[in-house]
Design a protein around this motif. Sequence first.
Motif, PDB file in Angstrom:
ATOM      1  N   HIS A  22      -1.783  -1.668  -4.636  1.00 44.95           N
ATOM      2  CA  HIS A  22      -2.923  -1.953  -3.714  1.00 44.95           C
ATOM      3  C   HIS A  22      -3.983  -2.998  -4.183  1.00 44.95           C
ATOM      4  O   HIS A  22      -4.675  -3.577  -3.272  1.00 44.95           O
ATOM      5  N   GLU A  23      -3.684  -3.609  -5.409  1.00 46.66           N
ATOM      6  CA  GLU A  23      -4.355  -4.928  -5.961  1.00 46.66           C
ATOM      7  C   GLU A  23      -4.044  -6.126  -5.901  1.00 46.66           C
ATOM      8  O   GLU A  23      -4.594  -6.963  -5.613  1.00 46.66           O
ATOM      9  N   GLU A  24      -2.596  -6.199  -5.777  1.00 50.41           N
ATOM     10  CA  GLU A  24      -1.962  -7.618  -6.038  1.00 50.41           C
ATOM     11  C   GLU A  24      -2.087  -8.382  -4.945  1.00 50.41           C
ATOM     12  O   GLU A  24      -2.027  -9.642  -5.248  1.00 50.41           O
ATOM     13  N   HIS A  25      -2.394  -7.949  -3.482  1.00 48.05           N
ATOM     14  CA  HIS A  25      -2.348  -8.498  -2.648  1.00 48.05           C
ATOM     15  C   HIS A  25      -3.823  -8.879  -1.973  1.00 48.05           C
ATOM     16  O   HIS A  25      -3.882  -9.542  -0.934  1.00 48.05           O
ATOM     17  N   LEU A  26      -4.853  -8.470  -2.809  1.00 45.04           N
ATOM     18  CA  LEU A  26      -6.036  -8.739  -2.177  1.00 45.04           C
ATOM     19  C   LEU A  26      -6.603 -10.180  -2.360  1.00 45.04           C
ATOM     20  O   LEU A  26      -7.192 -10.351  -1.244  1.00 45.04           O
ATOM     21  N   PRO A  27      -6.200 -11.171  -3.109  1.00 42.42           N
ATOM     22  CA  PRO A  27      -6.516 -12.357  -2.663  1.00 42.42           C
ATOM     23  C   PRO A  27      -6.053 -12.915  -1.485  1.00 42.42           C
ATOM     24  O   PRO A  27      -6.918 -13.679  -0.630  1.00 42.42           O
TER      25      PRO A  27
ATOM     26  N   LEU B 133       0.628  -1.320   0.088  1.00 39.02           N
ATOM     27  CA  LEU B 133       0.128   0.019   0.139  1.00 39.02           C
ATOM     28  C   LEU B 133       0.829   1.087   0.068  1.00 39.02           C
ATOM     29  O   LEU B 133       0.599   2.336  -0.562  1.00 39.02           O
ATOM     30  N   CYS B 134       2.132   1.231   0.789  1.00 38.54           N
ATOM     31  CA  CYS B 134       2.891   2.226   0.859  1.00 38.54           C
ATOM     32  C   CYS B 134       3.571   2.653  -0.507  1.00 38.54           C
ATOM     33  O   CYS B 134       4.026   3.790  -0.665  1.00 38.54           O
TER      34      CYS B 134
ATOM     35  N   GLY C 219     -17.694   0.204  -2.899  1.00 41.75           N
ATOM     36  CA  GLY C 219     -18.889  -0.577  -2.253  1.00 41.75           C
ATOM     37  C   GLY C 219     -18.498  -1.925  -1.718  1.00 41.75           C
ATOM     38  O   GLY C 219     -19.127  -2.165  -0.425  1.00 41.75           O
ATOM     39  N   GLU C 220     -17.180  -2.565  -2.040  1.00 43.40           N
ATOM     40  CA  GLU C 220     -16.778  -3.740  -1.357  1.00 43.40           C
ATOM     41  C   GLU C 220     -16.155  -3.295  -0.060  1.00 43.40           C
ATOM     42  O   GLU C 220     -16.233  -4.215   0.904  1.00 43.40           O
ATOM     43  N   ALA C 221     -15.590  -2.112  -0.028  1.00 51.12           N
ATOM     44  CA  ALA C 221     -14.873  -1.760   0.967  1.00 51.12           C
ATOM     45  C   ALA C 221     -15.954  -1.600   2.103  1.00 51.12           C
ATOM     46  O   ALA C 221     -15.564  -1.736   3.361  1.00 51.12           O
TER      47      ALA C 221
ATOM     48  N   ARG D  67      -8.791   1.850  -2.700  1.00 54.03           N
ATOM     49  CA  ARG D  67      -7.838   2.316  -3.731  1.00 54.03           C
ATOM     50  C   ARG D  67      -7.910   1.654  -4.914  1.00 54.03           C
ATOM     51  O   ARG D  67      -7.259   2.054  -6.223  1.00 54.03           O
ATOM     52  N   SER D  68      -8.702   0.481  -5.102  1.00 53.73           N
ATOM     53  CA  SER D  68      -8.719  -0.279  -6.322  1.00 53.73           C
ATOM     54  C   SER D  68     -10.029   0.162  -6.930  1.00 53.73           C
ATOM     55  O   SER D  68     -10.395  -0.482  -7.916  1.00 53.73           O
TER      56      SER D  68
END
Length: 217
Positions: free
Chosen positions: A133-138, A128-129, A168-170, A163-164
């Motif tokens: 921010h998307e690649e670690h979502l799974p 995230l830093c 709504g999902e957040a 951030r992706s």
Amino acid sequence: MIERLWAAEVPQHPRQALYTYAARLRQALDVGGSRTRDSPLVRRPGGYLFDIERDSVDLFRFRNLSRSAKSAAYRGDNTMAVHLFDDALALWHGDPLSDLDRGWAEGARISIRREYRAVIVGRAEASLCVGRHEEHLPALHQLAADYPEDERIAGLLMLSLYRSGRQGEALACFSNIRSRLIRQLGDEPGSMLQILHSQVLRRDPGLSHIDGLPVAN
């Protein structure tokens, strides 16, 4: 050692069975069949010892890489931290000691799973830093399912989703953990998670800054 191996199902001649297992293990370790060096399995008073280099054991390498990654993140080098966390996670192959059902093995599994969770969380924070921010979502989704009352994991998942472009999902993530905490503990989420929820709800521009992590600790 006999108790650890067999617990209440001790064979009729446990010492002989133990010696047989040790001999078979030595044969298995002699992969090339050359016997040009001593076996790494050696006798010691009270049991046996694997006399091997620590770097040849995945768990020790996992821990070393994890420590190095955390040090890099502490120094502010989050790109290096992500790289080291990834190297650590590449050593992870399923549930540890999955073929053992003794009590001591379950205790070890719980401890090692806790280390794995810390690496996933650390990797998500470092990512995230640096805007990844998307690649670690799974992995975060899986952790949230495994630890549904962990506010730190929920916060990281909420921020990563937001951030992706998935506001709504957040918000649904917050609703899920809030409902569970009220149902299970009779309590609301902590103030940090509630603040993050409010920021997501109003699309706070500050959430897009990658130089901070406004999530629960």
